[in-house]
Design a protein around this motif. Sequence first.
Motif, PDB file in Angstrom:
ATOM      1  N   LEU A 147      14.845   5.090 -35.111  1.00  0.00           N
ATOM      2  CA  LEU A 147      15.153   4.893 -36.530  1.00  0.00           C
ATOM      3  C   LEU A 147      14.922   6.165 -37.336  1.00  0.00           C
ATOM      4  N   GLN A 148      13.813   6.851 -37.052  1.00  0.00           N
ATOM      5  CA  GLN A 148      13.540   8.115 -37.749  1.00  0.00           C
ATOM      6  C   GLN A 148      14.639   9.132 -37.469  1.00  0.00           C
ATOM      7  N   THR A 149      15.033   9.228 -36.204  1.00  0.00           N
ATOM      8  CA  THR A 149      16.084  10.179 -35.808  1.00  0.00           C
ATOM      9  C   THR A 149      17.394   9.858 -36.514  1.00  0.00           C
ATOM     10  N   LEU A 150      17.768   8.582 -36.525  1.00  0.00           N
ATOM     11  CA  LEU A 150      19.012   8.163 -37.177  1.00  0.00           C
ATOM     12  C   LEU A 150      18.962   8.452 -38.674  1.00  0.00           C
ATOM     13  N   ALA A 151      17.832   8.119 -39.303  1.00  0.00           N
ATOM     14  CA  ALA A 151      17.706   8.331 -40.744  1.00  0.00           C
ATOM     15  C   ALA A 151      17.798   9.813 -41.102  1.00  0.00           C
ATOM     16  N   ILE A 152      17.103  10.656 -40.339  1.00  0.00           N
ATOM     17  CA  ILE A 152      17.134  12.100 -40.605  1.00  0.00           C
ATOM     18  C   ILE A 152      18.544  12.645 -40.426  1.00  0.00           C
ATOM     19  N   ALA A 153      19.213  12.240 -39.338  1.00  0.00           N
ATOM     20  CA  ALA A 153      20.588  12.694 -39.096  1.00  0.00           C
ATOM     21  C   ALA A 153      21.511  12.246 -40.222  1.00  0.00           C
ATOM     22  N   TRP A 154      21.277  11.038 -40.718  1.00  0.00           N
ATOM     23  CA  TRP A 154      22.105  10.512 -41.809  1.00  0.00           C
ATOM     24  C   TRP A 154      21.943  11.368 -43.068  1.00  0.00           C
ATOM     25  N   TYR A 155      20.705  11.760 -43.356  1.00  0.00           N
ATOM     26  CA  TYR A 155      20.445  12.622 -44.515  1.00  0.00           C
ATOM     27  C   TYR A 155      21.063  14.009 -44.334  1.00  0.00           C
ATOM     28  N   LEU A 156      21.035  14.512 -43.114  1.00  0.00           N
ATOM     29  CA  LEU A 156      21.524  15.870 -42.864  1.00  0.00           C
ATOM     30  C   LEU A 156      23.047  15.963 -42.956  1.00  0.00           C
ATOM     31  N   TRP A 157      23.727  14.974 -42.410  1.00  0.00           N
ATOM     32  CA  TRP A 157      25.190  15.033 -42.370  1.00  0.00           C
ATOM     33  C   TRP A 157      25.745  14.845 -43.792  1.00  0.00           C
ATOM     34  N   PRO A 158      26.745  15.651 -44.187  1.00  0.00           N
ATOM     35  CA  PRO A 158      27.318  15.509 -45.542  1.00  0.00           C
ATOM     36  C   PRO A 158      28.188  14.251 -45.647  1.00  0.00           C
ATOM     37  N   MET A 159      27.537  13.122 -45.847  1.00  0.00           N
ATOM     38  CA  MET A 159      28.227  11.835 -45.908  1.00  0.00           C
ATOM     39  C   MET A 159      28.984  11.685 -47.242  1.00  0.00           C
ATOM     40  N   PRO A 160      30.068  10.905 -47.238  1.00  0.00           N
ATOM     41  CA  PRO A 160      30.687  10.522 -48.513  1.00  0.00           C
ATOM     42  C   PRO A 160      29.672   9.737 -49.345  1.00  0.00           C
ATOM     43  N   ALA A 161      29.836   9.758 -50.655  1.00  0.00           N
ATOM     44  CA  ALA A 161      28.851   9.135 -51.556  1.00  0.00           C
ATOM     45  C   ALA A 161      28.543   7.691 -51.175  1.00  0.00           C
ATOM     46  N   ALA A 162      29.573   6.927 -50.814  1.00  0.00           N
ATOM     47  CA  ALA A 162      29.366   5.512 -50.484  1.00  0.00           C
ATOM     48  C   ALA A 162      28.475   5.340 -49.259  1.00  0.00           C
ATOM     49  N   LEU A 163      28.658   6.198 -48.246  1.00  0.00           N
ATOM     50  CA  LEU A 163      27.856   6.105 -47.025  1.00  0.00           C
ATOM     51  C   LEU A 163      26.481   6.734 -47.191  1.00  0.00           C
ATOM     52  N   ALA A 164      26.383   7.719 -48.077  1.00  0.00           N
ATOM     53  CA  ALA A 164      25.096   8.402 -48.270  1.00  0.00           C
ATOM     54  C   ALA A 164      24.013   7.432 -48.739  1.00  0.00           C
ATOM     55  N   THR A 165      24.414   6.371 -49.438  1.00  0.00           N
ATOM     56  CA  THR A 165      23.438   5.400 -49.945  1.00  0.00           C
ATOM     57  C   THR A 165      22.794   4.585 -48.832  1.00  0.00           C
TER      58      THR A 165
END
Length: 196
Positions: A147-165
């Motif tokens: 979960l930590q790995t997934l969350a960190i990767a999610w923050y790092l990747w430049p997600m579209p605004a809708a997915l960034a949330t």
Amino acid sequence: MTGATESTPARVVARVPVLNAANALTALRLVLVPVFAASVVVSGMTHAGWRMAACVIFAVASATDLVDGWIARRFALVTSVGKVADPIADKALTGAALLLLSWYDRLPWWVTVLILVRELGITGVRFWVIRHGVIAASRGGKIKTALQTLAIAWYLWPMPAALATVGPWIMAVAVLVTVATGFDYIVQALRLRRPR
């Protein structure tokens, strides 16, 4: 009867070389930590290309943790060096990621502090009880890491605004599991230390 006695053959214990595939992957993970950190700093968490590069480096480094453990167990390549270096590499990678995300105001500092205190505290607890037994990584601990790995990767990747949330929600679950498994490890440690 000759009086001769049969000698029991001595059990030969194969020495595991320190320089092996599992430890090489752990070393690679340690080497990738400053490379990852440099990529985040260069990106300033604003340059999409460098953020993607940082995320890929983080993902590759995290994957080596799964692979080196599997290799060490599968091919009996567990060494004392690996037992010490592996958790250091894990915490260095995760710690660097969390600190940088907080530094660039992507992650609240209290989350970073809470996770790092838990990680360092449990490492200390493991050393505290090592003479009484080993606290193995639990399934909850593995879920926490994922979960930590997934969350960190999610923050790092430049997600579209809708997915960034979605990132903060993943991190919230990761924090809950991190705290819960921390208490579980403490309970296990106290049981090991209890006089018998």
